[in-house]
Design a protein around this motif. Structure first.
Motif, PDB file in Angstrom:
ATOM      1  N   ILE A 204     -16.172 -55.709  42.747  1.00 45.63           N
ATOM      2  CA  ILE A 204     -17.484 -56.092  43.283  1.00 45.63           C
ATOM      3  C   ILE A 204     -18.534 -55.784  42.218  1.00 45.63           C
ATOM      4  CG2 ILE A 204     -19.202 -55.721  45.090  1.00 45.63           C
ATOM      5  CD1 ILE A 204     -16.873 -54.803  46.909  1.00 45.63           C
TER       6      ILE A 204
ATOM      7  N   TYR B  47     -14.740 -44.361  46.834  1.00 44.05           N
ATOM      8  CA  TYR B  47     -15.763 -45.379  46.615  1.00 44.05           C
ATOM      9  C   TYR B  47     -15.388 -46.316  45.461  1.00 44.05           C
ATOM     10  CZ  TYR B  47     -18.934 -43.478  50.071  1.00 44.05           C
ATOM     11  OH  TYR B  47     -19.504 -43.086  51.257  1.00 44.05           O
ATOM     12  N   GLU B  48     -14.739 -45.795  44.446  1.00 42.32           N
ATOM     13  CA  GLU B  48     -14.298 -46.664  43.349  1.00 42.32           C
ATOM     14  C   GLU B  48     -13.253 -47.657  43.839  1.00 42.32           C
ATOM     15  OE1 GLU B  48     -13.127 -43.948  40.244  1.00 42.32           O
ATOM     16  OE2 GLU B  48     -15.191 -43.726  39.531  1.00 42.32           O
TER      17      GLU B  48
ATOM     18  N   MET C 190     -23.600 -55.423  45.099  1.00 42.10           N
ATOM     19  CA  MET C 190     -23.782 -54.204  45.895  1.00 42.10           C
ATOM     20  C   MET C 190     -25.270 -53.967  46.162  1.00 42.10           C
ATOM     21  SD  MET C 190     -20.917 -52.734  46.767  1.00 42.10           S
ATOM     22  CE  MET C 190     -21.479 -51.091  47.153  1.00 42.10           C
TER      23      MET C 190
ATOM     24  N   THR D 116     -14.989 -50.362  46.010  1.00 46.89           N
ATOM     25  CA  THR D 116     -15.873 -51.307  45.317  1.00 46.89           C
ATOM     26  C   THR D 116     -15.196 -52.040  44.162  1.00 46.89           C
ATOM     27  OG1 THR D 116     -16.711 -49.518  43.908  1.00 46.89           O
ATOM     28  CG2 THR D 116     -17.956 -50.012  45.929  1.00 46.89           C
TER      29      THR D 116
END
Length: 151
Positions: A128, A121-122, A133, A125
């Protein structure tokens, strides 16, 4: 092109992108499972990941979250029960309803998987902003709610 046409095309592109992201995430997790020689499928991990966030839910809620029919979800949960990672416990409010809870072993497995999931997930994203988000989540939830109202 009118604004309806533009928004329709954007919605199509967004839907395609969401499907593609899910597919890429699945491939990423499957590669990590092989790399670390974990004997668990993506589908089973999906259920465990949901229970790590929300333990003690009914089977239908799990089916809705992982987007599987009830019989497929039953099969997957049976597999997790056999592995002693979850257990079914009768709901105190409705004995016919079974709630799915993590076992001690299921909870311990989270420690092994959390770093892999967090890393994914890091990576996904990176670059961003938090607010972007949040707005994306609100927008997707609104689109889902709009469609649910037509069912």
């Amino acid at each position: 092109m009118n604004t309806t046409g533009n928004i329709t095309e954007l919605a199509r592109d967004l839907t395609r992108s969401v499907r593609e992201m899910r597919s890429i995430m699945r491939l990423h997790i499957q590669a990590k499972l092989r790399e670390y020689q974990f004997d668990i499928s993506f589908e089973l991990l999906e259920i465990l990941a949901y229970l790590w966030r929300q333990d003690g839910v009914n089977q239908q809620e799990i089916a809705d979250i992982i987007i599987k029919d009830k019989s497929s979800t039953t099969y997957l949960i049976d597999n997790l029960v056999k592995r002693n990672l979850v257990e079914r416990i009768a709901d105190e409010n409705d004995r016919r309803n079974k709630l799915i809870f993590l076992t001690r072993e299921g909870k311990q497995l989270q420690k092994q998987f959390n770093p892999l999931i967090t890393e994914m997930y890091e990576t996904a994203t990176a670059g961003i902003a938090f607010g972007v988000m949040e707005k994306a989540i609100v927008m997707l939830n609104k689109m889902n709610d709009n469609l649910k109202q037509t069912l």
